[in-house]
Design a protein around this motif. Structure first.
Motif, short mmCIF file in Angstrom:
data_model
loop_
_atom_site.label_atom_id
_atom_site.label_comp_id
_atom_site.label_asym_id
_atom_site.label_seq_id
_atom_site.Cartn_x
_atom_site.Cartn_y
_atom_site.Cartn_z
N LYS A 173 45.36 33.51 46.35
CA LYS A 173 44.41 33.47 45.23
C LYS A 173 42.99 33.77 45.73
O LYS A 173 42.25 34.55 45.10
CB LYS A 173 44.46 32.10 44.56
CG LYS A 173 43.56 31.93 43.33
CD LYS A 173 44.11 32.67 42.14
CE LYS A 173 43.34 32.32 40.87
NZ LYS A 173 43.81 33.10 39.70
N ASN B 274 44.58 26.71 39.19
CA ASN B 274 43.98 27.83 38.46
C ASN B 274 44.71 29.14 38.71
O ASN B 274 44.18 30.22 38.47
CB ASN B 274 42.51 27.95 38.83
CG ASN B 274 41.69 26.80 38.27
OD1 ASN B 274 41.33 26.79 37.11
ND2 ASN B 274 41.45 25.78 39.10
N ASP B 275 45.96 29.00 39.17
CA ASP B 275 46.85 30.15 39.31
C ASP B 275 48.15 29.91 38.55
O ASP B 275 49.19 30.46 38.89
CB ASP B 275 47.15 30.40 40.79
CG ASP B 275 47.76 31.78 41.03
OD1 ASP B 275 47.29 32.76 40.41
OD2 ASP B 275 48.70 31.87 41.85
N ALA C 169 42.97 26.05 43.82
CA ALA C 169 43.47 27.42 43.66
C ALA C 169 44.79 27.44 42.90
O ALA C 169 44.99 28.26 42.00
CB ALA C 169 43.63 28.09 45.02
N PHE D 79 37.29 30.87 39.24
CA PHE D 79 38.33 31.80 39.69
C PHE D 79 38.43 33.05 38.82
O PHE D 79 39.16 33.97 39.16
CB PHE D 79 39.68 31.08 39.75
CG PHE D 79 39.79 30.12 40.90
CD1 PHE D 79 40.12 30.57 42.18
CD2 PHE D 79 39.57 28.77 40.73
CE1 PHE D 79 40.23 29.69 43.25
CE2 PHE D 79 39.67 27.87 41.78
CZ PHE D 79 39.99 28.33 43.05
N ARG E 270 50.46 30.79 48.43
CA ARG E 270 50.06 31.23 47.10
C ARG E 270 48.58 30.91 46.85
O ARG E 270 47.84 31.74 46.30
CB ARG E 270 50.93 30.56 46.04
CG ARG E 270 50.55 30.91 44.60
CD ARG E 270 51.55 30.34 43.61
NE ARG E 270 51.10 30.54 42.23
CZ ARG E 270 51.83 30.22 41.15
NH1 ARG E 270 53.05 29.68 41.31
NH2 ARG E 270 51.37 30.45 39.93
#
Length: 357
Positions: A208, A189-190, A186, A161, A204
């Motif tokens: 990403k 890793n956000d 996602a 990412f 959300r």
């Protein structure tokens, strides 16, 4: 794809021929009554490529022993299954699906299984559903092109990412059946903590991916993802492990990242309303046998679901099996039950995303 398998000579690694059905009190995985399906036709459906080829190889002795005419079709698509069921004209008898489909549509699109007709005693605990049995175990894994990253390769999903530290194109699944693990990866890793992952913020997660859309390539089939690696089209890719292994075997200069590989299993199902119900049960029971599973693994690299299976594989294939203690220690199990409950929302929003919205 539609293939007819001929009734050739039985392989040494084949099924154990059983006594006629009338004399068989209970099914035994891998056994089929000789001649029991002579004159019958079954259609087996899966996702194509090296995987379906391996499945068909595993079923060759079932064909020879039972006398069935086995057709192969695909790829698996929920819309096609639904159309057949709703029209009352089911043409597919046994269908290999992804994780979620048979749980979401159990009793609606898929037959609730009669386990007096299938021997599930050799399947690992917790892997049998009301409408499905596992077809195999495998990984969804991150692959990277070695020439792109040299001595500083990606080592985690975080690197996938991070398009600034690790620039380059990323190939991701882009088919219509949404996968919950794509949302979880996602979000993790956000900035979302693992213990706060649910309820999952699907918007959300998709944002990403939208934020890196210029770097994304969508693949629709497993064979397409494999070809992308073999041609060097993508710098990183999220792929099924069987496709990754096949690409490497064909010379693709890619390497897998096993940290937090996603545990996935395909499912074997029977569409509701099949005209060949007994034959479908017989095929599944044969497929679950030890030797059939060994053949499947030896030809695909996917891990067997029969606990007695001991496939004889080369060093490369051993590297890709997900059933070793070392691999299991690095595995990430995504929340299947959550995504079953939120399947409609996930599929609607995923469809919008892959359409470019």
């Amino acid at each position: 794809m539609r293939i007819t398998i001929g009734l050739g000579v039985s392989l040494a690694l084949g099924l154990v021929f059983s006594m006629p059905a009338a004399a068989q009190e209970a099914p035994v995985a891998g056994k089929v009554a000789e001649g029991s399906l002579k004159g019958k036709t079954l259609t087996f459906v899966s996702y194509g490529g090296v995987y379906q080829d391996g499945q068909l190889k595993a079923l060759e002795d079932f064909v020879t022993a039972s006398g069935v005419n086995l057709l192969s079709d695909g790829p698996t698509e929920q819309a096609k299954i639904q159309a057949q069921v709703e029209a009352g004209n089911v043409m597919w008898d046994v269908v290999d699906t992804g994780d979620l489909m048979p749980f979401v549509h159990c009793g609606k699109l898929f037959q609730k299984l009669d386990f007096s007709k299938i021997d599930i005693s050799k399947i690992p605990p917790g892997q049998v559903g009301e409408c499905s049995v596992p077809a195999m175990n495998y990984a969804v894994v991150l692959m990277y092109k070695k020439s792109t990253y040299g001595d500083n390769p990606p080592t985690s999903w975080a690197d996938f990412f991070d398009t600034k530290k690790f620039p380059g194109t990323r190939a991701i699944p882009g088919y219509g059946d949404a996968e919950g693990y794509m949302i979880e990866l996602a979000l993790l890793n956000d900035g979302v903590e693992k213990d706060k992952l649910f309820p999952a913020d699907i918007d959300r997660a998709l944002n990403k991916y939208r934020g890196m859309r210029d770097d994304l390539i969508l693949w629709q089939t497993g064979s397409q993802s494999q070809q992308m690696m073999e041609s060097g089209e993508t710098d990183m890719a999220i792929v099924w492990s069987g496709r990754g292994k096949a690409a490497v075997a064909n010379g693709a200069e890619y390497e897998p990242v096993w940290k937090d590989w996603v545990v996935v299993k395909d499912q074997l199902t029977i569409p509701l309303g099949t005209k060949n119900l007994d034959g479908a049960y017989a095929l599944i029971n044969a497929y679950l046998g030890q030797k059939a599973q060994e053949i499947m693994t030896e030809t695909t690299s996917y891990s067997p679901i029969n606990i007695d299976a001991k496939p004889k594989v080369d060093e490369l294939t051993t590297k890709w099996l997900t059933s070793t203690p070392e691999k299991l220690a690095q595995a990430y199990n995504y929340n299947i039950s959550y995504w079953v409950d939120h399947n409609t929302e996930l599929n609607e929003k995923w469809a919008s995303f892959i359409a470019g919205n």
